[in-house]
Write an enzyme that holds these catalytic residues in place. Sequence first.
Site, PDB file in Angstrom:
ATOM      1  N   CYS A 109       0.815  -1.224   0.000  1.00  0.00           N
ATOM      2  CA  CYS A 109       0.000   0.000   0.000  1.00  0.00           C
ATOM      3  C   CYS A 109       0.846   1.271   0.000  1.00  0.00           C
ATOM      4  CB  CYS A 109      -0.917   0.020   1.222  1.00  0.00           C
ATOM      5  SG  CYS A 109      -1.613  -1.578   1.669  1.00  0.00           S
ATOM      6  N   ASP A 152      -3.095  -3.190   8.013  1.00  0.00           N
ATOM      7  CA  ASP A 152      -4.225  -3.986   8.484  1.00  0.00           C
ATOM      8  C   ASP A 152      -4.136  -5.421   7.962  1.00  0.00           C
ATOM      9  OD1 ASP A 152      -4.919  -1.499   9.317  1.00  0.00           O
ATOM     10  OD2 ASP A 152      -6.955  -1.549   8.546  1.00  0.00           O
ATOM     11  N   CYS A 178      -2.223   3.005   3.033  1.00  0.00           N
ATOM     12  CA  CYS A 178      -3.083   2.072   3.754  1.00  0.00           C
ATOM     13  C   CYS A 178      -4.148   2.812   4.562  1.00  0.00           C
ATOM     14  CB  CYS A 178      -2.243   1.174   4.660  1.00  0.00           C
ATOM     15  SG  CYS A 178      -3.137  -0.242   5.331  1.00  0.00           S
ATOM     16  N   ASP A 179      -5.158   2.048   4.967  1.00  0.00           N
ATOM     17  CA  ASP A 179      -6.429   2.564   5.468  1.00  0.00           C
ATOM     18  C   ASP A 179      -6.358   3.786   6.374  1.00  0.00           C
ATOM     19  OD1 ASP A 179      -7.038   0.218   4.252  1.00  0.00           O
ATOM     20  OD2 ASP A 179      -8.031  -0.701   5.949  1.00  0.00           O
ATOM     21  N   LYS A 180      -5.675   3.661   7.506  1.00  0.00           N
ATOM     22  CA  LYS A 180      -5.772   4.686   8.551  1.00  0.00           C
ATOM     23  C   LYS A 180      -4.972   5.939   8.216  1.00  0.00           C
ATOM     24  CE  LYS A 180      -8.121   1.529  10.380  1.00  0.00           C
ATOM     25  NZ  LYS A 180      -7.887   0.597   9.258  1.00  0.00           N
ATOM     26  N   SER A 232     -13.119  -5.208   8.552  1.00  0.00           N
ATOM     27  CA  SER A 232     -12.356  -4.767   7.395  1.00  0.00           C
ATOM     28  C   SER A 232     -13.311  -4.342   6.293  1.00  0.00           C
ATOM     29  CB  SER A 232     -11.475  -5.912   6.893  1.00  0.00           C
ATOM     30  OG  SER A 232     -11.000  -5.652   5.593  1.00  0.00           O
TER      31      SER A 232
END
Length: 570
Positions: A66, A98, A139-141, A487
């Site tokens: 990512c 994650d 990535c996500d956060k 998720s």
Amino acid sequence: MASFLDDGDLLFSGRNLFMKLRSDALNKGYARAPARAMLRAVGFTDADFRKPMIAVANTWTEVMPCNIHLRRIAEKIKAGIRAGGGVPVECNTISVSDGISMGTEGMKCSLISRDLVADSVELFVRGHLFDGVVGISGCDKTIPGMAMALARLNLPGLVVYGGSIAPGRFQGKDVTIQDVFEGVGACSSGKITEAQLTELEKKACPGAGACGGQFTANTMSTAMELIGISPMGVNSIPAMDPDKDKAAFEAGKLAVELVFKNRTPRQIMTKQAFENAIAGVVATGGSTNGVLHLLALAREAGVKLSIEDFDVVSRRTPIWADMKPWGRFTAPDMHRAGGIRLVAKRLLDAKLLHANALTVTGKTIGAEARTAKETRGQKVVRPVNQPVKPTGGLVILKGSLSPEGCVLKVAGQTALRVSGPARVFDSEEQAFAAVKGRRIKKGDVVVIRYEGPRGGPGMREMLAVTAALVGEGLGDSVALLTDGRFSGATHGFMAGHVAPEAAVGGPIAAVRNGDLITFDVKNRKLNLEISKAELKARLKRWKAPKPKYTSGVIGRYAKMVGSASQGAAL
């Protein structure tokens, strides 16, 4: 790649002599000679001291696809800043994967990292008096973390997302990391061999970029374009597409223009902009994490946003995008179809977009949407009058089991009412062992508690459990609820963010094996089918468990974090 600037706009080749920059306090005047001496040591020239200083906040790491390519993106952004008449200064902050930490103790660090990203960028920018900020996320956060920092600072700036990974190919079809997680359940139940799972593992992630479905990273990327803090069209370009470099360069130039025009995040992050972002999330069947992160971002931006707002927007907004994890297509497919701009056009045509909301480019979101170019014959985004579903992909349930609310993802689901006996687990590990041991049966309602923001701590995602259920063929016959998270790759009848959480004595702490639990989607209820008196008596006898962490960043987080219904904000 076209410039983001309006036709006729010119970039400043130098600074407006009458404009005072924030960085003047750092490097102007004889008293600032020591600061200038140190800046000269890292390459500043006399000319640089007359230009805006732009922080380039990066989340590059070597641990995941990512973010592995974000150094390349940063160099293109910095080149654009120089071309626009500014001075780029790069810093780095962390990211927690994650996908790698899923199902382990390490996953407790993921949500916590969102706030640490915001904190570290805020401190770096405040500490060095920068004039503007470009936040690079993967990535996500890291996406909400960067946006939260911008909202706090309220300095001219924007967020650039590194883009999605290309899908892998396995047995003649496109696959993503979701397929690997579900492959674990399939292997456990004997549907595939370990050798086949290993082959799938080797094919699913072919290079750089964030997870390819409309999972959390691409959900939040969508939200950033719809809220207007990312230039429309930039985020959805896949990670390794040559156009990504061109877009990054233009984003760097735009960052300098923002400083000279003093266009700030809170001018963009209005209540209408947040409603546009929510509409984008639910119209694409996006992740439940979108609720958590947009609530936290709104708090930082000073915008009154409640969990109920998500249900209001979702009720009126159809799903138009046929996206994984529940649909057929990946984020690169979306880009080829016309990108998030095309989703915005669907919202505009349906009169569901606040068209006059400002974006970081200076254009309104309506103006951006009107320029959408739809690829002929594309099947990713349905026509406005032929949606996948007439209402959005997320609903908010309240009731005796979730007085503050919980989030249910209904994209790909048709059931409106589900009831079943509770199978209660006090940790994700206990639940996963039960799934792996094939002790979960059709009709069960799996309850995973003490995994909330405070109880986890860190509110772990449950993809290992949910994917294993799907892989075993139980995805359509077992419901699951938790005070933890899911998720973005999760699909099935799954409710997360149940609040109040078990660790603070929420009703989920009182559930016992065999209790009947009812999901009533039509009436937006999640109920534990016992009497009020019995629930009250059980909670009176309940005792809080000892904290799992009492020191360090995780212990501090557990003491300070708020309810998931308010974004699990500190």
